[in-house]
Design an enzyme around this catalytic site. Structure first.
Site, PDB file in Angstrom:
ATOM      1  N   SER A 199      33.443  35.101  36.410  1.00  0.00           N
ATOM      2  CA  SER A 199      34.388  35.947  37.154  1.00  0.00           C
ATOM      3  C   SER A 199      35.595  35.085  37.516  1.00  0.00           C
ATOM      4  O   SER A 199      35.721  34.632  38.644  1.00  0.00           O
ATOM      5  CB  SER A 199      33.723  36.520  38.402  1.00  0.00           C
ATOM      6  OG  SER A 199      33.036  35.491  39.115  1.00  0.00           O
TER       7      SER A 199
ATOM      8  N   ASP B  16      46.816  47.658  37.346  1.00  0.00           N
ATOM      9  CA  ASP B  16      46.512  46.284  36.926  1.00  0.00           C
ATOM     10  C   ASP B  16      47.363  45.814  35.754  1.00  0.00           C
ATOM     11  O   ASP B  16      47.427  44.616  35.486  1.00  0.00           O
ATOM     12  CB  ASP B  16      45.040  46.169  36.502  1.00  0.00           C
ATOM     13  CG  ASP B  16      44.078  46.223  37.679  1.00  0.00           C
ATOM     14  OD1 ASP B  16      44.532  46.497  38.806  1.00  0.00           O
ATOM     15  OD2 ASP B  16      42.878  45.993  37.466  1.00  0.00           O
TER      16      ASP B  16
ATOM     17  N   GLU C  13      33.614  26.806  41.658  1.00  0.00           N
ATOM     18  CA  GLU C  13      35.005  27.237  41.810  1.00  0.00           C
ATOM     19  C   GLU C  13      35.943  26.097  41.426  1.00  0.00           C
ATOM     20  O   GLU C  13      35.782  24.963  41.882  1.00  0.00           O
ATOM     21  CB  GLU C  13      35.242  27.676  43.269  1.00  0.00           C
ATOM     22  CG  GLU C  13      36.685  27.783  43.696  1.00  0.00           C
ATOM     23  CD  GLU C  13      37.529  28.768  42.879  1.00  0.00           C
ATOM     24  OE1 GLU C  13      37.036  29.861  42.561  1.00  0.00           O
ATOM     25  OE2 GLU C  13      38.671  28.413  42.525  1.00  0.00           O
TER      26      GLU C  13
ATOM     27  N   GLY D 239      38.865  35.925  37.028  1.00  0.00           N
ATOM     28  CA  GLY D 239      40.084  36.717  37.064  1.00  0.00           C
ATOM     29  C   GLY D 239      40.098  37.764  35.955  1.00  0.00           C
ATOM     30  O   GLY D 239      39.183  37.834  35.139  1.00  0.00           O
TER      31      GLY D 239
ATOM     32  N   ALA E 149      34.864  31.558  42.413  1.00  0.00           N
ATOM     33  CA  ALA E 149      34.540  32.074  43.753  1.00  0.00           C
ATOM     34  C   ALA E 149      35.643  33.001  44.232  1.00  0.00           C
ATOM     35  O   ALA E 149      36.191  32.838  45.322  1.00  0.00           O
ATOM     36  CB  ALA E 149      34.346  30.917  44.729  1.00  0.00           C
TER      37      ALA E 149
ATOM     38  N   HIS F 286      35.667  53.326  73.273  1.00  0.00           N
ATOM     39  CA  HIS F 286      34.772  52.283  73.793  1.00  0.00           C
ATOM     40  C   HIS F 286      33.341  52.808  73.822  1.00  0.00           C
ATOM     41  O   HIS F 286      33.125  53.907  74.304  1.00  0.00           O
ATOM     42  CB  HIS F 286      35.180  51.879  75.209  1.00  0.00           C
ATOM     43  CG  HIS F 286      34.214  50.925  75.836  1.00  0.00           C
ATOM     44  ND1 HIS F 286      34.189  49.584  75.490  1.00  0.00           N
ATOM     45  CD2 HIS F 286      33.216  51.119  76.730  1.00  0.00           C
ATOM     46  CE1 HIS F 286      33.225  48.988  76.168  1.00  0.00           C
ATOM     47  NE2 HIS F 286      32.607  49.899  76.931  1.00  0.00           N
TER      48      HIS F 286
ATOM     49  N   ILE G 291      35.125  39.014  42.804  1.00  0.00           N
ATOM     50  CA  ILE G 291      33.940  39.499  42.079  1.00  0.00           C
ATOM     51  C   ILE G 291      32.781  38.516  42.241  1.00  0.00           C
ATOM     52  O   ILE G 291      31.642  38.916  42.511  1.00  0.00           O
ATOM     53  CB  ILE G 291      34.273  39.718  40.583  1.00  0.00           C
ATOM     54  CG1 ILE G 291      35.269  40.865  40.449  1.00  0.00           C
ATOM     55  CG2 ILE G 291      33.004  40.005  39.774  1.00  0.00           C
ATOM     56  CD1 ILE G 291      35.704  41.174  39.025  1.00  0.00           C
TER      57      ILE G 291
ATOM     58  N   ALA H 103      42.629  48.729  43.381  1.00  0.00           N
ATOM     59  CA  ALA H 103      42.605  50.148  43.029  1.00  0.00           C
ATOM     60  C   ALA H 103      43.589  50.953  43.883  1.00  0.00           C
ATOM     61  O   ALA H 103      44.301  51.825  43.369  1.00  0.00           O
ATOM     62  CB  ALA H 103      41.189  50.694  43.202  1.00  0.00           C
TER      63      ALA H 103
HETATM   64  P1  NAD Z   1      39.859  36.405  41.341  1.00  0.00           P
HETATM   65  O1  NAD Z   1      41.235  36.118  40.904  1.00  0.00           O
HETATM   66  O2  NAD Z   1      39.617  37.082  42.635  1.00  0.00           O
HETATM   67  O3  NAD Z   1      39.016  35.043  41.385  1.00  0.00           O
HETATM   68  C1  NAD Z   1      38.836  34.210  40.275  1.00  0.00           C
HETATM   69  C2  NAD Z   1      38.412  32.847  40.773  1.00  0.00           C
HETATM   70  O4  NAD Z   1      38.002  32.084  39.661  1.00  0.00           O
HETATM   71  C3  NAD Z   1      39.537  32.088  41.469  1.00  0.00           C
HETATM   72  O5  NAD Z   1      39.075  31.569  42.698  1.00  0.00           O
HETATM   73  C4  NAD Z   1      39.872  30.983  40.458  1.00  0.00           C
HETATM   74  O6  NAD Z   1      40.345  29.818  41.073  1.00  0.00           O
HETATM   75  C5  NAD Z   1      38.522  30.777  39.791  1.00  0.00           C
HETATM   76  N1  NAD Z   1      38.599  30.190  38.463  1.00  0.00           N
HETATM   77  C6  NAD Z   1      39.505  30.438  37.483  1.00  0.00           C
HETATM   78  N2  NAD Z   1      39.225  29.710  36.380  1.00  0.00           N
HETATM   79  C7  NAD Z   1      38.105  28.989  36.668  1.00  0.00           C
HETATM   80  C8  NAD Z   1      37.327  28.047  35.941  1.00  0.00           C
HETATM   81  N3  NAD Z   1      37.641  27.697  34.705  1.00  0.00           N
HETATM   82  N4  NAD Z   1      36.245  27.517  36.562  1.00  0.00           N
HETATM   83  C9  NAD Z   1      35.905  27.860  37.825  1.00  0.00           C
HETATM   84  N5  NAD Z   1      36.618  28.736  38.557  1.00  0.00           N
HETATM   85  C10 NAD Z   1      37.706  29.299  37.991  1.00  0.00           C
HETATM   86  O7  NAD Z   1      39.204  37.186  40.119  1.00  0.00           O
HETATM   87  P2  NAD Z   1      37.882  38.050  40.011  1.00  0.00           P
HETATM   88  O8  NAD Z   1      36.948  37.770  41.129  1.00  0.00           O
HETATM   89  O9  NAD Z   1      37.437  37.882  38.611  1.00  0.00           O
HETATM   90  O10 NAD Z   1      38.451  39.510  40.217  1.00  0.00           O
HETATM   91  C11 NAD Z   1      39.416  40.010  39.315  1.00  0.00           C
HETATM   92  C12 NAD Z   1      40.366  40.962  39.971  1.00  0.00           C
HETATM   93  O11 NAD Z   1      39.687  42.121  40.340  1.00  0.00           O
HETATM   94  C13 NAD Z   1      41.030  40.367  41.183  1.00  0.00           C
HETATM   95  O12 NAD Z   1      42.412  40.408  40.990  1.00  0.00           O
HETATM   96  C14 NAD Z   1      40.614  41.250  42.297  1.00  0.00           C
HETATM   97  O13 NAD Z   1      41.706  41.572  43.122  1.00  0.00           O
HETATM   98  C15 NAD Z   1      40.058  42.486  41.638  1.00  0.00           C
HETATM   99  N6  NAD Z   1      38.894  42.926  42.403  1.00  0.00           N
HETATM  100  C16 NAD Z   1      39.085  43.366  43.667  1.00  0.00           C
HETATM  101  C17 NAD Z   1      37.995  43.725  44.429  1.00  0.00           C
HETATM  102  C18 NAD Z   1      38.211  44.181  45.841  1.00  0.00           C
HETATM  103  O14 NAD Z   1      39.307  44.592  46.154  1.00  0.00           O
HETATM  104  N7  NAD Z   1      37.229  44.111  46.713  1.00  0.00           N
HETATM  105  C19 NAD Z   1      36.715  43.615  43.923  1.00  0.00           C
HETATM  106  C20 NAD Z   1      36.558  43.144  42.643  1.00  0.00           C
HETATM  107  C21 NAD Z   1      37.669  42.798  41.887  1.00  0.00           C
END
Ligand code: NAD
Length: 481
Positions: A284, A327, A218, A286, A196, A459, A199, A335
């Protein structure tokens, strides 16, 4: 005979292409190496962000939000809409058009700024005198013949790739990473998401709005750990109201993949084993830095224990004139952080004293409501023992938000108890991604909460909520709550 450049950038994502353009603007001879191919086989600039990340996800978030608004919110505005139907193929085509406009835009900018696009994947092959030698190879470019180029400075901007979950193979058909999750050709009836994070929540939202039943598993016991507690609670409440099922403290025991779906075996904490059956599964959990095949050892560089290229505050590696940004180095995988580092490095190569304030890089999660913040949150300030004041203002008391039907959420401003300097701003609301820019600017200029409160705001506008929260954090007090 190899070609010689002042700067060769490896990778044309938001960090790399911005670094290349800035270096060229500063009068350097620049090339940028990029071998990304889209599913149609065409080479494309822009990296993950433009091709399979920020840009296509925002296109689908907008389309899916419109679909949901038409079905559920127009009625409240007195607009009756019959027979709203989804044309997913058209929605995906629109997304592809947005992506293409952006990636072609970089090609145009490269031509305009005289940046040479070296098509293929780059790797270090050696170091001689004052230059690094880089090999650029692609099976279909130059008849597969690798090209050699020399560069005085090299900027590594190779980005990241999805972190794999052990024992779970991503096929981007049933089990998807960000690439497959953005490309589905039908709405899954049941969508499972592991993780959660940013992404998982953004893409989970897209498919939920389009009709999927979404369950997010999560691992952590806390939802959005790292986000301000009040914001976290508000987001949790809203996402649950929308029907997003989120299970915390989920331990994945295994995933079985069949022809038409996946079965996830998990437990909540030490609880009983459970199963989640889904038609599609998004993983998703990480992302990890991308240094595959980069030949770092050829220039005596090595990654750290987490796979990142070690750099100092100016993105210098331990090899002279080799820099790394985005990254692939420490700090948030965002980004705009990569872009800022790209500009800093190009300007430092040109002899300028550019630097970045890493404390004022904003974060955004593009859910509905959006979540955005800059600076520190209450938990972090308490841990630091810093005395602070907090001011909060709800969008339910903001005229523009009420008028537009986006009255969920609030702005919270945290300011130093003694000096009134703004230390953090946390927003959960529609357009939080836009509102956070003002807070970021204020913090960059080390504004006080009173400064924000004394600035004229249009406003009616959502931005008035930031002003009111800033006033609430000062002795002047909010005028509208
Ligand atoms: P994230 O680090 O945001 O979230 C990953 C989640 O997965 C965490 O909450 C973690 O606790 C959980 N997790 C890890 N292992 C797990 C498991 N075995 N089972 C269940 N949950 C688990 O990573 P993401 O969503 O994959 O995104 C990757 C990167 O891309 C992030 O660093 C993010 O900053 C970047 N990103 C940013 C944006 C944005 O700025 N809006 C959008 C997309 C991605």
């Amino acid at each position: 005979m190899s070609q010689a450049y002042d700067v060769v950038v490896i990778g044309a994502g938001p960090g790399g292409y911005i670094a290349a353009i800035r270096a060229a603007q500063l009068g350097m001879r620049v090339a940028c190496v990029e071998g990304w191919r889209n599913p149609d086989g065409e080479l494309a600039l822009g990296g993950t962000c433009l091709n399979v990340g920020c840009i296509p996800s925002k296109a689908l978030l907008a389309s899916s939000e419109n679909f949901e608004l038409a079905r559920e919110s127009f009625d409240a505005h007195g607009i009756g809409v019959d027979g709203v139907r989804l044309d997913l193929a058209k929605m995906q085509k629109r997304k592809a058009g947005v992506v293409q406009k952006m990636t072609k835009g970089i090609e145009f900018l490269f031509r305009k700024n005289k940046v040479t696009w070296l098509k293929g994947f780059g790797c270090f092959v050696g170091h001689e005198d004052d230059a690094y030698r880089i090999e650029v190879a692609d099976d279909e470019v130059n008849g597969g013949q690798a090209q050699l180029v020399d560069a005085k400075h090299v900027i590594i901007a190779t980005g990241s790739k999805p972190r794999a979950l052990p024992g779970v193979d991503v096929d981007n058909r049933v089990v998807c990473d960000n690439v497959g999750a953005l490309a589905m050709t039908e709405v899954p009836k049941r969508l499972g998401v592991i993780g959660a994070g940013v992404i998982g929540l953004e893409l989970g939202s897209v498919w939920r709005r389009l009709g999927a039943e979404v369950t997010v598993l999560e691992a952590l016991p806390t939802f959005l750990a790292g986000v301000d507690e009040g914001v976290r609670k508000e987001a949790w409440k809203r996402f649950r109201e929308q029907g997003l099922r989120i299970e915390l403290d989920a331990r994945i025991a295994g995933v079985e993949v069949g022809a038409d779906g996946a079965r996830v075996r998990y437990s909540i904490g030490d609880g009983e084993p459970q199963v989640l059956d889904c038609d599609r599964l998004v993983v998703s959990v990480g992302r990890v830095p991308n240094t595959d095949g980069l030949g770092l050892d050829a220039v005596d560089l090595a990654v750290d224990e987490r796979g990142f290229v070690p750099v100092d505050e100016y993105c210098r590696t331990s090899a002279p004139n080799v820099w790394a940004i985005g990254d692939v180095v420490r700090g948030p995988m965002l980004a705009h952080k990569a872009e800022d580092e790209g500009v800093m490095v190009a300007e430092r190569i040109a002899g300028q004293d550019a630097r970045i304030d890493y404390g004022t890089i904003p974060w955004v999660i593009y859910t509905s409501p959006e979540i955005a913040w800059v600076g520190r949150n209450e938990e972090q300030l308490k841990k630091e023992g810093r005395a602070f004041k907090a001011g909060q203002f709800p969008f339910s008391a903001n005229g523009r938000a009420l008028g537009s039907g986006h009255s969920a959420g609030f702005v919270k401003v945290l300011a130093d108890a003694a000096t009134d300097e703004v230390l953090g701003v946390h927003i959960v609301s529609a357009a939080a991604s836009e509102l956070i820019a003002e807070a970021t600017l204020a913090m960059e200029f080390r504004a006080s909460a009173e400064d924000i409160g004394r600035v004229s705001h249009p406003h009616p506008s959502m931005s008035e909520a930031l002003r009111e929260a800033a006033l609430a954090a000062t002795d002047r007090r909010s005028l509208n709550s």
